[in-house]
Design an enzyme around this catalytic site. Structure first.
Site, mmCIF file in Angstrom:
data_model
loop_
_atom_site.group_PDB
_atom_site.id
_atom_site.type_symbol
_atom_site.label_atom_id
_atom_site.label_comp_id
_atom_site.label_asym_id
_atom_site.label_seq_id
_atom_site.Cartn_x
_atom_site.Cartn_y
_atom_site.Cartn_z
ATOM 1 C CG ASN A 106 -6.763 -0.552 1.109
ATOM 2 O OD1 ASN A 106 -6.096 -0.229 0.193
ATOM 3 N ND2 ASN A 106 -6.465 -1.163 2.227
ATOM 4 C CG HIS A 109 -3.050 3.503 2.595
ATOM 5 N ND1 HIS A 109 -3.702 3.138 1.186
ATOM 6 C CD2 HIS A 109 -3.196 2.174 3.038
ATOM 7 C CE1 HIS A 109 -3.863 1.896 1.234
ATOM 8 N NE2 HIS A 109 -3.792 1.360 2.375
ATOM 9 C CB CYS A 133 -0.857 -0.019 1.218
ATOM 10 S SG CYS A 133 -2.177 -1.361 1.168
#
Length: 327
Positions: A284, A254, A114
């Protein structure tokens, strides 16, 4: 001394929506349960036949070239951040470069989970600062639905598909990517991973039967480390550049979990109005989440604004980046 400025940003998300009501018919969950725990209402899912991460990356890069007025042959390098490559080999970056006509560019993939986009931005900036490359495209493309088990109520609500791309170019002004801090700690390996499909546990009938080709996450362990590490790296990069959170115009974390974002921003002491969030409708999207969030909020970001980008992912790998916006 050359700096690397971000001269453009563009993104792509699929048309198909998977909302919480639809998920509740697939697995034992509810809209209230998902919204309360992670703050996600819907996510986009790529359903184009035979399409993969590269498909979304191609769309994002083409939009980037058009919006910046860049000819494909002018691009020197493409770095693709992804945890969902089309194939183990060749690289997804090479596919995107070919399909976008970047015939003069080298291309490769970067895997930092990520945190992939900000790590790729740091790599691209180094090429620009060194003078080796003048136009670098950083693209993050993630077909997260390809690794999601839609029978696992703890992980399937989290992830969505998407891609975003940024252009890096040289400048002699103090703008662009100013500084970054990155860390990695292997303690996270068993808490966030795909258990099979690599050389440690190659694909077999047994690994498929055990459903080991999907993302596995120990949510509580990951949450604790994500909050602490994103917070500390953000504060660290601020200290290194004599900034306080009052000086920061935008914190762009993030987009993993709204509760993580809220915890990081609260402990950092930054005004919630200065935190960019799009997780409610995107979920996400792993490495694509930060540039996707930036592109969807670029009308709010002004030239000269000070940005802190921070991410945390599998490994564990995490960090933060200080950017002065110049678009």
């Amino acid at each position: 001394m050359l700096n690397a400025r971000i001269s453009g940003v563009a993104s792509y998300v699929p048309d198909d929506i998977l909302d919480n009501e639809m998920l509740s018919k697939m697995v034992d969950t509810t809209d209230e349960w998902i919204t309360t725990r992670v703050g996600i209402k819907e996510r986009r899912i790529l359903k184009v036949e035979n399409a993969a991460s590269s498909y979304m990356g191609i769309q994002a890069v083409k939009r980037l070239l058009e919006s910046t007025g860049t000819k494909p042959e002018e691009v020197d390098l493409l770095i693709c951040a992804t945890s969902n490559p089309d194939y183990r080999f060749p690289s997804t970056g090479s596919i995107i470069a070919h399909e976008c006509g970047l015939n003069n560019a080298y291309a490769y993939d970067l895997q930092a989970a990520c945190a992939g986009c900000i790590v790729a931005l740091q790599d691209g900036a180094a090429y620009v600062r060194s003078g080796l490359r003048k136009k670098v495209v950083v693209v993050a493309a993630e077909m997260m639905s390809s690794m999601v088990n839609y029978e696992d109520r703890t992980t399937c609500p989290l992830f969505g598909d998407g891609a975003a791309a940024m252009m890096l170019e040289p400048t002699d002004r103090e703008v662009g990517i100013i500084d970054a801090v990155f860390h990695v700690d292997g303690v996270g390996r068993e808490h966030l991973l795909m258990k099979a499909g690599g050389s440690a546990h190659p694909a077999s009938h047994d690994t498929v039967d055990r459903q080991e080709h999907f993302v596995y996450q120990d949510g509580r362990f990951v949450y604790k480390h994500a909050v602490t590490d994103m917070l500390e790296s953000s504060l660290d990069v601020c200290r290194r550049n004599n900034l306080t959170m009052d000086d920061v115009n935008w914190l762009i974390p993030h987009q993993a979990n709204l509760r993580i974002i809220e915890a990081v921003s609260s402990r950092a002491g930054i005004d919630p109005e200065k935190v960019l969030v799009n997780i409610e409708y995107r979920g996400n999207t792993s490495a694509a989440s930060i540039p996707l969030c930036i592109d969807e909020n670029k009308h709010r970001i002004k030239k000269g604004d000070k940005l802190i980008l921070t991410a945390f992912g599998a490994g564990f790998t995490w960090g933060a980046m200080y950017v002065i916006w110049d678009i």
